[in-house]
Enzyme design. Structure first.
Site, PDB file in Angstrom:
ATOM      1  N   GLY A 103     -56.558 -35.799 -56.519  1.00 37.00           N
ATOM      2  CA  GLY A 103     -55.128 -36.141 -56.473  1.00 37.00           C
ATOM      3  C   GLY A 103     -54.393 -35.633 -57.694  1.00 37.00           C
ATOM      4  N   GLY A 121     -62.572 -34.112 -55.960  1.00 35.57           N
ATOM      5  CA  GLY A 121     -63.869 -34.750 -56.192  1.00 35.57           C
ATOM      6  C   GLY A 121     -64.937 -34.222 -55.245  1.00 35.57           C
ATOM      7  NE  ARG A 126     -64.262 -36.702 -60.502  1.00 40.23           N
ATOM      8  CZ  ARG A 126     -63.439 -37.502 -59.847  1.00 40.23           C
ATOM      9  NH1 ARG A 126     -63.468 -38.804 -60.069  1.00 40.23           N
ATOM     10  NH2 ARG A 126     -62.601 -37.016 -58.972  1.00 40.23           N
ATOM     11  CE  LYS A 168     -59.341 -38.778 -51.355  1.00 39.28           C
ATOM     12  NZ  LYS A 168     -59.273 -38.472 -52.777  1.00 39.28           N
TER      13      LYS A 168
HETATM   14  P1  ADP Z   1     -61.406 -33.823 -52.363  1.00 36.70           P
HETATM   15  O1  ADP Z   1     -62.187 -35.049 -52.776  1.00 36.70           O
HETATM   16  O2  ADP Z   1     -62.108 -32.559 -52.747  1.00 36.70           O
HETATM   17  O3  ADP Z   1     -59.973 -33.868 -52.779  1.00 36.70           O
HETATM   18  P2  ADP Z   1     -61.003 -34.914 -49.762  1.00 36.70           P
HETATM   19  O4  ADP Z   1     -61.524 -36.248 -50.186  1.00 36.70           O
HETATM   20  O5  ADP Z   1     -59.582 -34.804 -49.400  1.00 36.70           O
HETATM   21  O6  ADP Z   1     -61.398 -33.764 -50.789  1.00 36.70           O
HETATM   22  O7  ADP Z   1     -61.799 -34.391 -48.520  1.00 36.70           O
HETATM   23  C1  ADP Z   1     -63.201 -34.339 -48.436  1.00 36.70           C
HETATM   24  C2  ADP Z   1     -63.629 -35.161 -47.274  1.00 36.70           C
HETATM   25  O8  ADP Z   1     -63.061 -34.627 -46.074  1.00 36.70           O
HETATM   26  C3  ADP Z   1     -65.121 -35.138 -47.087  1.00 36.70           C
HETATM   27  O9  ADP Z   1     -65.600 -36.473 -47.146  1.00 36.70           O
HETATM   28  C4  ADP Z   1     -65.300 -34.557 -45.696  1.00 36.70           C
HETATM   29  O10 ADP Z   1     -66.349 -35.175 -44.976  1.00 36.70           O
HETATM   30  C5  ADP Z   1     -63.963 -34.831 -45.036  1.00 36.70           C
HETATM   31  N1  ADP Z   1     -63.690 -33.934 -43.926  1.00 36.70           N
HETATM   32  C6  ADP Z   1     -63.539 -32.606 -43.954  1.00 36.70           C
HETATM   33  N2  ADP Z   1     -63.356 -32.106 -42.716  1.00 36.70           N
HETATM   34  C7  ADP Z   1     -63.383 -33.148 -41.880  1.00 36.70           C
HETATM   35  C8  ADP Z   1     -63.260 -33.296 -40.460  1.00 36.70           C
HETATM   36  N3  ADP Z   1     -63.064 -32.240 -39.659  1.00 36.70           N
HETATM   37  N4  ADP Z   1     -63.319 -34.544 -39.935  1.00 36.70           N
HETATM   38  C9  ADP Z   1     -63.509 -35.610 -40.746  1.00 36.70           C
HETATM   39  N5  ADP Z   1     -63.644 -35.544 -42.075  1.00 36.70           N
HETATM   40  C10 ADP Z   1     -63.586 -34.330 -42.633  1.00 36.70           C
HETATM   41  C1  3PG Z   2     -60.430 -39.781 -58.120  1.00 31.96           C
HETATM   42  O1  3PG Z   2     -61.627 -39.795 -57.868  1.00 31.96           O
HETATM   43  O2  3PG Z   2     -59.610 -39.146 -57.428  1.00 31.96           O
HETATM   44  C2  3PG Z   2     -59.978 -40.482 -59.362  1.00 31.96           C
HETATM   45  O3  3PG Z   2     -61.041 -41.080 -60.024  1.00 31.96           O
HETATM   46  C3  3PG Z   2     -58.868 -41.467 -59.074  1.00 31.96           C
HETATM   47  O4  3PG Z   2     -59.323 -42.502 -58.256  1.00 31.96           O
HETATM   48  P1  3PG Z   2     -58.274 -43.392 -57.457  1.00 31.96           P
HETATM   49  O5  3PG Z   2     -57.675 -42.495 -56.385  1.00 31.96           O
HETATM   50  O6  3PG Z   2     -59.059 -44.544 -56.895  1.00 31.96           O
HETATM   51  O7  3PG Z   2     -57.215 -43.836 -58.416  1.00 31.96           O
HETATM   52 MG    MG Z   3     -62.399 -36.961 -51.918  1.00 34.38          MG
END
Ligand code: ADP
Ligand code: 3PG
Ligand code: MG
Length: 393
Positions: free
Chosen positions: A373, A350, A36, A197
């Site tokens: 998001g 991310g 980023r 998430k």
């Molecule tokens: P992004 O940031 O790309 O939008 P997310 O934050 O939604 O993706 O998801 C990534 C996270 O999901 C990582 O921290 C990963 O460890 C977690 N994750 C993926 N599969 C699993 C699982 N089976 N159990 C727990 N956590 C998981």
């Molecule tokens: C992200 O990493 O998804 C952005 O920086 C937004 O962060 P936030 O979900 O804490 O608003």
């Molecule tokens: Mg994430």
């Protein structure tokens, strides 16, 4: 989709620019994702060529209006000079006399980074006083924080109302890519959604079904779907209050005749650490204490065969705990099948972008978005406050 006001639309020569970036990359004082930060460099270079001085502003983490030292942006101020080949001044506040004075003395080519905006309660409340203080530092506002563009905060929306404004090069590139995905994706178009998430993404999954031809679900997200279908997920991460939504997404896919694929096998372990050896089981074969941590090889064969027939693929959310190499096999397999396909390949999120970047595969994708998001909400067809304010009137 309408056009954004771009850097070419506003007068930038010799201006003092407030540049909103997304440096939400520091955890416990360490930078976890340089991607980023690197993505913000083209706009900085562009502004320097226009003889601007630059005040960089960003949030990091969720400190909820208080100073939390481990969420300081100082580590980014140390990284930037290495990437830019220029000095960057760091001020450990984002408003107040010192900031005002330093901002006043900036000359063409000078760059200053202010402290985490979210240390101030006015940021997330989009407080007009806080927005005014930020706006008073500069003559022009540029938003290049695509990952935060879905947030209506003082630094994304508040200041844009007070200063001549434009989208930065990153926001523009991201927006154009998602516009293509929304309006004219080459078909078949497949979305791969994983990650943790679940509650953030379930609603959006429903919307994505209006656009895609196939939806592949992995990560912890898939566990909730499998549970809704009656599989015993044992100790895996699930969201029991989202079962109805998961069922309704599956019904919608069926009605619309969209291919929705869930895992058929999983890599499980009794714990995430090295105490237990992971094993592969079918989705109906989890034993007491098993935690699903990655997708199995049969699932990946299934997923990869859909990818190889796609002309457009969007991927958000790692398919397992990809931060740990032993649970990154499915994500790695997905990345490789995407880059060896003929499809236009777009990655968002991310953690997903960080995974691809760390594996040094970023340049093989058509586009890697810095937004999580934000990109999902754009794909869901939602109006995003940070975008709305940047639209050309
Ligand atoms: P992004 O940031 O790309 O939008 P997310 O934050 O939604 O993706 O998801 C990534 C996270 O999901 C990582 O921290 C990963 O460890 C977690 N994750 C993926 N599969 C699993 C699982 N089976 N159990 C727990 N956590 C998981
Ligand atoms: C992200 O990493 O998804 C952005 O920086 C937004 O962060 P936030 O979900 O804490 O608003
Ligand atoms: Mg994430």
């Amino acid at each position: 989709m309408q056009n954004l006001t771009t850097l070419k639309d506003i007068d930038l020569e010799n201006k003092k620019v407030l540049l909103r970036v997304d440096y939400n990359v520091v955890t416990d004082g360490k930078i976890t994702d340089e991607f980023r930060v690197r993505a913000s460099l083209p706009t900085i270079d562009y502004l320097i060529k226009k003889n601007c001085s630059i005040i960089l502003i960003s949030h990091n983490g969720r400190p909820e209006g208080k100073v939390v030292e481990s969420m300081s942006l100082r580590p980014v101020a140390r990284l930037l000079p290495r990437l830019l080949g220029r000095d960057v001044t760091f001020i450990d506040e984002c408003t107040g006399d010192e900031v005002q004075q330093e901002a006043e003395f900036l000359r063409a080519g000078d760059i200053m980074l202010l402290e985490n905006l979210r240390f101030n309660p006015g940021e997330e409340k989009n407080d007009s006083g806080f927005a005014k203080e930020l706006a008073s530092l500069a003559e022009v506002y540029v938003d290049d924080a695509f990952a935060a563009i879905h947030r209506a905060h003082a630094s994304t929306v508040g200041v844009a109302k007070l200063l001549p404004h434009a989208a930065g090069l990153l926001v523009q590139k991201e927006y154009d890519t998602f516009e293509m995905l929304m309006e004219k994706p080459k078909r078949p178009y497949t979305a791969v959604i994983g990650g943790a998430k679940i509650s953030d993404k379930l609603g959006i999954l429903k919307e994505i079904l209006n656009h895609v031809d196939a939806l592949l679900i992995g990560g912890a997200m898939a566990n909730t779907f499998l549970l809704a279908k009656g599989h015993n997920m044992r100790s895996s991460k699930v969201e029991k209050d989202k079962l109805k939504e998961a069922l309704s997404i599956m019904r919608k896919a069926q009605t619309k005749k969209i291919k929705l694929l869930l895992p058929v096998d999983l890599v499980v372990s009794k714990s995430v650490d090295d105490k237990n050896k992971p094993k592969t089981v079918n989705t109906d074969g989890l034993q007491a204490g098993d935690i699903a941590l990655d997708l199995g090889p049969k699932t990946m064969d299934l997923f990869n065969s859909v990818i190889s027939e796609s002309k457009t693929v969007f991927w958000n959310g790692t398919l397992g705990i990809a931060e740990l190499p032993k649970f990154a096999k499915a994500s790695s397999s997905m990345a490789h099948s995407m880059i060896s396909s003929d499809a236009k390949t777009i990655v968002g999120g991310g953690d997903t972008a960080a995974f691809v970047d760390k594996a040094e595969l970023e340049s093989h994708f058509s586009f890697v978005s810095t937004g999580g998001g934000a990109s999902l909400q754009l794909l869901a067809g939602n109006k995003l406050p940070g975008i709305e304010i940047l639209l050309r009137k």
